[in-house]
Enzyme design. Sequence first.
Site, PDB file in Angstrom:
ATOM      1  N   ASP A 145      -2.877 -18.413   1.681  1.00 53.42           N
ATOM      2  CA  ASP A 145      -4.240 -18.647   1.195  1.00 53.42           C
ATOM      3  C   ASP A 145      -4.732 -19.966   2.415  1.00 53.42           C
ATOM      4  O   ASP A 145      -5.600 -19.629   2.811  1.00 53.42           O
ATOM      5  CB  ASP A 145      -3.750 -18.602  -0.245  1.00 53.42           C
ATOM      6  CG  ASP A 145      -2.389 -19.989   0.123  1.00 53.42           C
ATOM      7  OD1 ASP A 145      -1.446 -20.113   0.412  1.00 53.42           O
ATOM      8  OD2 ASP A 145      -1.796 -20.370  -1.569  1.00 53.42           O
TER       9      ASP A 145
ATOM     10  N   ASP B 207     -10.682  -8.742   8.208  1.00 52.28           N
ATOM     11  CA  ASP B 207     -12.091  -8.514   7.815  1.00 52.28           C
ATOM     12  C   ASP B 207     -12.201  -9.891   7.914  1.00 52.28           C
ATOM     13  O   ASP B 207     -13.775 -10.224   8.103  1.00 52.28           O
ATOM     14  CB  ASP B 207     -12.379  -7.902   6.659  1.00 52.28           C
ATOM     15  CG  ASP B 207     -12.277  -6.620   5.974  1.00 52.28           C
ATOM     16  OD1 ASP B 207     -12.324  -6.396   7.320  1.00 52.28           O
ATOM     17  OD2 ASP B 207     -11.840  -6.303   4.906  1.00 52.28           O
TER      18      ASP B 207
ATOM     19  N   TYR C 123       1.053  -0.933  -0.036  1.00 58.51           N
ATOM     20  CA  TYR C 123       0.240  -0.029   0.274  1.00 58.51           C
ATOM     21  C   TYR C 123       1.002   1.299   0.298  1.00 58.51           C
ATOM     22  O   TYR C 123      -0.087   2.325  -0.432  1.00 58.51           O
ATOM     23  CB  TYR C 123      -1.062   0.018   0.797  1.00 58.51           C
ATOM     24  CG  TYR C 123      -1.616  -0.881   1.189  1.00 58.51           C
ATOM     25  CD1 TYR C 123      -2.441  -1.531  -0.045  1.00 58.51           C
ATOM     26  CD2 TYR C 123      -2.826  -1.346   2.458  1.00 58.51           C
ATOM     27  CE1 TYR C 123      -3.433  -2.148  -0.076  1.00 58.51           C
ATOM     28  CE2 TYR C 123      -4.070  -2.010   2.070  1.00 58.51           C
ATOM     29  CZ  TYR C 123      -3.905  -2.341   1.403  1.00 58.51           C
ATOM     30  OH  TYR C 123      -5.306  -3.607   1.343  1.00 58.51           O
TER      31      TYR C 123
END
Length: 370
Positions: A227, A255, A143
């Site tokens: 993953d 999340d 980011y």
Amino acid sequence: MIPNKKILLLPGDGIGPEVMAEAQRVIDWLTRAGRVRFEIAEDLVGGASIDAHGRPITDAVIARALEADAVLFGAVGGPQWDAQGFDNRPEIAILELRKRLGLFANLRPAPVFDALIDASPLKPEIVRGLDIMIVREAIGGIYFGEPRGIETLPDGGRRGVNTEVYTTGEIERVARVAFELARKRSGRVTSVEKANVMESGLLWRQTVTALGAAEYPDIHLSHMYADNCAMQLAKNPRQFDVIVTGNLFGDILSDLASMLTGSLGMLPSATLGAADGEGRRHALYEPIHGSAPDIAGKGLANPLAQILSFAMLLRYSFDMQEDAALVERAVSAVLSSGMRTADILQAGTAKIGTRTMGDAVLRELDKLGG
């Protein structure tokens, strides 16, 4: 005399001011109870700041945040600011605060309240007793890495570029936060990356392994690919205690973990900076839900995540462990009594609004700590 503790309130947009008002009532309760003295200031961020000043956060607000002992943040954004350019959107406020205050460690707890266990999309036997802490690196990684941007190619096509980059120092400082938290919990840390396909992930694994061996031999450290971690969170989440990971994977996994609990409206977060020689650190606390503009101003929002964010503030910025636990017990008692805002409503429970939920928390505080 109890020294003043300076808190900067930044309610923001949408439901932010509504839920912040209920958190402030809890702050006022602690003051009236003589447990602490707070010096409270309030200012604008997000869309409210754009409307007033033309940008999502001003240097004056950054300065006030730097002077405060802690920042309690609400939520930002809404459709009325969608026309703002990418670099002037309301969400820039939170990114600027993290950057300017050096807030590198985002703590996202994901506990399952017994009263809400049926709200989880997973079976009760899978999530009962769940209490995960995800520690996400917050100001590095893809980011913030350079180079980044969108460019036009010679053939007329376009290419978007983002760079995943970490240094050993950035990895070590967030890993230390995770190890220290684990020492106060069950002594287990899972470090998550993609060391099998990413050099930054390989450096992450090597650095966390070396730090754990050198400074935290008492903590059980394991490693997991991102993953697989996502799959394991859905399959067997109780295997985890503290998860530490980079910015991108932390964004996704936190999340996912939050939905195991049944509602985004219930979960707080903290983002911490480095401690100085006296143990003081810059810190920001916020609910993980958004500004929910569709229900803003209607008195329907769930204020519990904001109130629990304040409880985290008490715990991590002021070391007020008993007071933090008192607020958390009050929230749990309200849920056990069957009161619910619309986002966590279940059969056989009573639907109430934002203010009434705040009233209920204050009544429980009176019972528990009066």
